[in-house]
Motif scaffolding. Structure first.
Motif, mmCIF file in Angstrom:
data_model
loop_
_atom_site.group_PDB
_atom_site.id
_atom_site.type_symbol
_atom_site.label_atom_id
_atom_site.label_comp_id
_atom_site.label_asym_id
_atom_site.label_seq_id
_atom_site.Cartn_x
_atom_site.Cartn_y
_atom_site.Cartn_z
ATOM 1 N N LEU A 186 0.842 -1.195 0.000
ATOM 2 C CA LEU A 186 0.000 0.000 0.000
ATOM 3 C C LEU A 186 0.876 1.243 0.000
ATOM 4 O O LEU A 186 1.925 1.284 0.644
ATOM 5 N N PRO A 187 0.469 2.297 -0.711
ATOM 6 C CA PRO A 187 1.285 3.520 -0.752
ATOM 7 C C PRO A 187 1.326 4.213 0.600
ATOM 8 O O PRO A 187 0.376 4.150 1.377
ATOM 9 N N GLY A 188 2.440 4.874 0.883
ATOM 10 C CA GLY A 188 2.576 5.643 2.107
ATOM 11 C C GLY A 188 2.023 7.040 1.947
ATOM 12 O O GLY A 188 1.540 7.426 0.873
ATOM 13 N N VAL A 189 2.107 7.833 3.010
ATOM 14 C CA VAL A 189 1.562 9.186 2.985
ATOM 15 C C VAL A 189 2.251 10.032 1.920
ATOM 16 O O VAL A 189 1.600 10.787 1.195
ATOM 17 N N LYS A 190 3.582 9.907 1.802
ATOM 18 C CA LYS A 190 4.301 10.706 0.811
ATOM 19 C C LYS A 190 3.847 10.369 -0.602
ATOM 20 O O LYS A 190 3.682 11.252 -1.442
ATOM 21 N N GLU A 191 3.651 9.085 -0.881
ATOM 22 C CA GLU A 191 3.206 8.677 -2.214
ATOM 23 C C GLU A 191 1.801 9.191 -2.509
ATOM 24 O O GLU A 191 1.503 9.623 -3.621
ATOM 25 N N LEU A 192 0.928 9.141 -1.497
ATOM 26 C CA LEU A 192 -0.435 9.620 -1.684
ATOM 27 C C LEU A 192 -0.457 11.123 -1.921
ATOM 28 O O LEU A 192 -1.225 11.627 -2.745
ATOM 29 N N ARG A 193 0.378 11.840 -1.200
ATOM 30 C CA ARG A 193 0.434 13.286 -1.411
ATOM 31 C C ARG A 193 1.023 13.624 -2.775
ATOM 32 O O ARG A 193 0.586 14.548 -3.446
ATOM 33 N N ALA A 194 2.030 12.862 -3.191
ATOM 34 C CA ALA A 194 2.639 13.088 -4.499
ATOM 35 C C ALA A 194 1.639 12.854 -5.618
ATOM 36 O O ALA A 194 1.701 13.498 -6.670
ATOM 37 N N ALA A 195 0.687 11.941 -5.376
ATOM 38 C CA ALA A 195 -0.345 11.655 -6.370
ATOM 39 C C ALA A 195 -1.507 12.634 -6.281
ATOM 40 O O ALA A 195 -2.459 12.546 -7.058
ATOM 41 N N GLY A 196 -1.450 13.545 -5.305
ATOM 42 C CA GLY A 196 -2.501 14.540 -5.163
ATOM 43 C C GLY A 196 -3.724 14.044 -4.436
ATOM 44 O O GLY A 196 -4.778 14.682 -4.487
ATOM 45 N N LEU A 197 -3.611 12.913 -3.731
ATOM 46 C CA LEU A 197 -4.777 12.332 -3.076
ATOM 47 C C LEU A 197 -4.979 12.858 -1.656
ATOM 48 O O LEU A 197 -6.026 12.630 -1.069
ATOM 49 N N LEU A 198 -3.985 13.556 -1.115
ATOM 50 C CA LEU A 198 -4.115 14.039 0.261
ATOM 51 C C LEU A 198 -4.038 15.564 0.349
ATOM 52 O O LEU A 198 -3.822 16.115 1.403
ATOM 53 N N GLU A 199 -4.213 16.248 -0.759
ATOM 54 C CA GLU A 199 -4.092 17.699 -0.734
ATOM 55 C C GLU A 199 -5.252 18.356 0.005
ATOM 56 O O GLU A 199 -5.058 19.267 0.789
ATOM 57 N N SER A 200 -6.458 17.869 -0.244
ATOM 58 C CA SER A 200 -7.615 18.504 0.365
ATOM 59 C C SER A 200 -7.950 17.901 1.721
ATOM 60 O O SER A 200 -8.200 18.602 2.686
ATOM 61 N N ARG A 201 -7.923 16.565 1.783
ATOM 62 C CA ARG A 201 -8.278 15.913 3.037
ATOM 63 C C ARG A 201 -7.701 14.509 3.078
ATOM 64 O O ARG A 201 -8.094 13.664 2.287
ATOM 65 N N PRO A 202 -6.754 14.251 3.971
ATOM 66 C CA PRO A 202 -6.149 12.917 4.027
ATOM 67 C C PRO A 202 -7.145 11.878 4.520
ATOM 68 O O PRO A 202 -8.061 12.185 5.274
ATOM 69 N N LEU A 203 -6.924 10.635 4.092
ATOM 70 C CA LEU A 203 -7.704 9.539 4.642
ATOM 71 C C LEU A 203 -7.228 9.277 6.057
ATOM 72 O O LEU A 203 -6.036 9.358 6.344
ATOM 73 N N PRO A 204 -8.121 8.958 6.976
ATOM 74 C CA PRO A 204 -7.738 8.809 8.379
ATOM 75 C C PRO A 204 -6.919 7.562 8.629
ATOM 76 O O PRO A 204 -7.057 6.557 7.953
ATOM 77 N N GLY A 205 -6.058 7.671 9.657
ATOM 78 C CA GLY A 205 -5.360 6.488 10.135
ATOM 79 C C GLY A 205 -4.197 6.032 9.305
ATOM 80 O O GLY A 205 -3.741 4.914 9.437
ATOM 81 N N LEU A 206 -3.669 6.902 8.399
ATOM 82 C CA LEU A 206 -2.572 6.476 7.557
ATOM 83 C C LEU A 206 -1.220 6.677 8.222
ATOM 84 O O LEU A 206 -0.219 6.190 7.749
ATOM 85 N N GLY A 207 -1.179 7.447 9.301
ATOM 86 C CA GLY A 207 0.096 7.715 9.948
ATOM 87 C C GLY A 207 0.890 8.698 9.120
ATOM 88 O O GLY A 207 0.380 9.340 8.227
ATOM 89 N N GLY A 208 2.176 8.801 9.369
ATOM 90 C CA GLY A 208 2.988 9.710 8.576
ATOM 91 C C GLY A 208 4.324 9.942 9.219
ATOM 92 O O GLY A 208 4.672 9.350 10.220
ATOM 93 N N ASP A 209 5.114 10.879 8.625
ATOM 94 C CA ASP A 209 6.420 11.176 9.163
ATOM 95 C C ASP A 209 6.337 12.379 10.074
ATOM 96 O O ASP A 209 5.270 12.836 10.449
ATOM 97 N N ASP A 210 7.490 12.944 10.409
ATOM 98 C CA ASP A 210 7.520 14.025 11.381
ATOM 99 C C ASP A 210 6.779 15.239 10.899
ATOM 100 O O ASP A 210 6.091 15.914 11.654
ATOM 101 N N GLU A 211 6.909 15.556 9.608
ATOM 102 C CA GLU A 211 6.240 16.746 9.118
ATOM 103 C C GLU A 211 4.730 16.578 9.111
ATOM 104 O O GLU A 211 3.986 17.533 9.238
ATOM 105 N N ASP A 212 4.275 15.327 9.007
ATOM 106 C CA ASP A 212 2.835 15.079 9.064
ATOM 107 C C ASP A 212 2.333 15.305 10.477
ATOM 108 O O ASP A 212 1.218 15.785 10.693
ATOM 109 N N ASP A 213 3.166 14.944 11.486
ATOM 110 C CA ASP A 213 2.733 15.075 12.863
ATOM 111 C C ASP A 213 2.565 16.532 13.257
ATOM 112 O O ASP A 213 1.780 16.871 14.135
#
Length: 225
Positions: A186-213
């Motif tokens: 499954l793609p990570g948060v960075k991959e989802l953002r790169a694909a433009g899927l998390l620009e408006s509203r991320p899917l819940p529970g995906l976790g992330g790196d420090d900048e996401d926190d």
């Protein structure tokens, strides 16, 4: 004359022959490859290695035949791919656009169903209470039932905790639909953002790196009213 009456060397030769020779001679590997190809082509669902072995004649090496077939299909219009613990013949990813006219969308998932599915995929096995804790809102029975009916999730093992709650995990059908070998793909948060899927509203529970926190988890959820 009994075996005990035979000369020692003759008795040993017979025993050796019994160990090295099989009652049935396995077909050539090329023929075994054709058998595997036929089964995968005709099957609507992915086929496990155990199932392939049980269908093929005695003495066949289904794994070797499968690997040979997989190499033969490299670079072709279809590929032999692993789906969970099973195998299937699927269209090459770069040619998927050719199948768009053949795709019929029968229904759309609700936002609640998409969020629930994402949580299960990234946090499996998880209970209904854990899903609700991550989403911040309750999960209706209809949402779970819809995903079960689509065979994208299934019941997992019960937790060894009070009440023995049932857990949910994604199915091989889910992996097959999205072209994944396992949930680890499954793609990570960075991959989802790169694909433009998390620009408006991320899917819940995906976790992330420090900048996401730093953004705060509260921004990932939206109360249902």
């Amino acid at each position: 004359m009994t075996d005990t009456d035979l000369p020692p060397d003759l008795t040993d030769d017979a025993a050796d022959d019994g160990q090295t020779e099989s009652l049935f001679e396995a077909p050539p590997l090329a023929e075994q490859e054709r058998m595997v190809e036929a089964v995968l082509f005709a099957s609507a669902d992915p086929v496990t290695l155990t199932d392939l072995t049980s269908r093929m004649p005695h003495g066949c090496d289904a794994k070797a035949a499968l690997e040979l077939l997989q190499r033969r299909y490299e670079g072709r219009g279809v590929r032999v791919v692993k789906v969970g613990e099973a195998w299937a013949i699927r269209t090459a990813p770069d040619l998927g656009y050719l199948m768009q006219k053949e795709t019929v969308e029968t229904r759309k998932l609700s936002r609640a169903a998409i969020e629930t599915l994402a949580i299960i995929a990234y946090h499996q096995p998880c209970t209904r209470a854990e899903i609700e804790e991550i989403r911040g809102v309750s999960v209706s029975r209809g949402t779970i039932d819809q995903l079960l009916e689509m065979e994208w999730i299934r019941f997992g093992r019960r937790r060894m905790s009070p009440g023995r709650p049932v857990t949910y995990v994604v199915t091989s059908g889910f992996l097959d639909h999205f072209g994944l070998e396992s949930a680890r793909d499954l793609p990570g948060v960075k991959e989802l953002r790169a694909a433009g899927l998390l620009e408006s509203r991320p899917l819940p529970g995906l976790g992330g790196d420090d900048e996401d926190d730093e953004d705060g988890q509260e921004d990932m959820f939206e109360d249902e009213s």
